[in-house]
Scaffold this motif. Sequence first.
Motif, mmCIF file in Angstrom:
data_model
loop_
_atom_site.group_PDB
_atom_site.id
_atom_site.type_symbol
_atom_site.label_atom_id
_atom_site.label_comp_id
_atom_site.label_asym_id
_atom_site.label_seq_id
_atom_site.Cartn_x
_atom_site.Cartn_y
_atom_site.Cartn_z
ATOM 1 N N ASP A 351 -4.150 4.826 9.969
ATOM 2 C CA ASP A 351 -3.927 3.297 9.773
ATOM 3 C C ASP A 351 -2.295 3.200 9.794
ATOM 4 O OD1 ASP A 351 -6.645 2.666 10.129
ATOM 5 O OD2 ASP A 351 -6.570 1.478 7.459
ATOM 6 N N GLU A 358 -2.810 -4.679 8.031
ATOM 7 C CA GLU A 358 -3.069 -3.459 8.368
ATOM 8 C C GLU A 358 -2.633 -4.155 10.321
ATOM 9 O OE1 GLU A 358 -7.121 -1.814 8.877
ATOM 10 O OE2 GLU A 358 -6.798 -1.462 11.107
ATOM 11 N N SER A 361 -4.964 0.906 13.906
ATOM 12 C CA SER A 361 -6.028 1.759 13.781
ATOM 13 C C SER A 361 -5.779 2.503 15.011
ATOM 14 C CB SER A 361 -6.682 1.560 13.004
ATOM 15 O OG SER A 361 -7.071 0.673 12.171
HETATM 16 MG MG MG Z 1 -8.275 -0.700 11.605
#
Ligand code: MG
Length: 435
Positions: A351, A358, A361
Amino acid sequence: MKDWRRTHYSGEITPEMEGSEVVVAGWIHEVRDLGGVAFVVLRDREGKAQITIPKKKVPEELAEKMTSLVRESVVMVRGNIQKDERAPGNFELIPNDMKILSESKTPLPMDVSGKVNAELDTRLNSRYMDLRKPEINAIFKIRSVALTEVRNYLESQGYIEITTPKMVATATEGGTDLFPISYFEKEAFLNQSPQLFKQIMMASGLDKVYEIGPIFRAEEHDTNRHLNESISIDIESAFSDHNDVMKLLEEMIHHVTKNVEERCQSELRALEHNLIVPETPFERIKYEEAIDIAGDHGVEVVWGDDIPTAGEKAVGEEIGTYYYIVDWPSEIKPFYALPEPENQELSRAFDLMHPRFELSSGAQRVHKIKLLEKRMLNQDLDPEDFEFYLNAFRYGMPPHAGWGVGAERLLMALTGKKNIREVTLFPRDRNRLTP
Ligand code: MG
Ligand code: ATP
């Protein structure tokens, strides 16, 4: 008959152009009538122009028409440039003529002068008017530059732009967070990710592909970083591993930030945002280290669990810039993420984290069909539902890796905005389907 066509944006006019006649077009920002002289401020995409009306010099009928203008009406003004250090841009226009193109109704649905702060909901309901504020339209000018620079960077690295279907028959990850739609006599869904299609492309010989397109997620939760319709920047690269695409990703973030910082100076000023270009490579911390740091800040995470928002925030505060989390437990990453060949418990997934959320990914993918089918079964997915995908792995599929970046989250990082709705023209969330 003189031609009524805009000759200049306000931002293109300089005091050195004194004496020449220009035509400007825009919205009436302000009207101030002081008796012997009146000021009308016109606002356009590039700034503001002050129109000064000395009553003795300007024909009475024109002066009358200009001083009775309703704020936010759209006009074109023909006038002569005169130096004036007190005016925005150090010039003013002495009007020769004016044309009203569209008169505004009153009262306005919200204030655009910056004097009154409206609630986000009010602003989003009248987004067209909210966007008239320079600090708001700056966000979308930055968005345009950022996405152009994403394309520039990926194209420079040999990536080919593709577009994949948004109406699909199967869920990418079998989750329940999908919007069903009716597709003639069948049930279909709005796609939550181009994942399966971009992986299929790895068997096509195009090798490096990218897509900038919408994803749809029926996530019920209402947060400041989730939308139900979002734009995803996705890449997939054949003959590559997780380290290759992590390098590509950090270099792209660096490139985009640097170019936004250089090309969007006035927009960043309008936003009062000090954009810092991150140095590469970004720090890589292991999942295990991340949960330890979270634990030190009172957020206990059991090995094998996802890192909760509070944990992400704790680690983000400690590191203070972009960082990667690597070596995730295989069991919490999607079926297509490749387990570390020497230690199957860990995954070649990563990530990319911004201190506040975030950002991306990604992973090296499973490219061998046996393992892929096994991982699907382990995650309670029926390989038969994925035949169209699995077929691409049966006749020559190279190793490959890729990632997806949320465009709105990237824009939050570039503008410093804390709510994802701020950086989305017409956000789709749990409560919002219009405008
Ligand atoms: Mg993710
Ligand atoms: P999160 O944990 O923040 O909910 P995710 O792990 O579910 O994200 P992925 O499936 O990994 O998201 O999608 C890749 C990227 O797409 C994310 O890192 C994020 O930048 C963006 N993204 C995913 N879901 C959303 C959403 N609902 N709204 C906005 N952006 C999103």
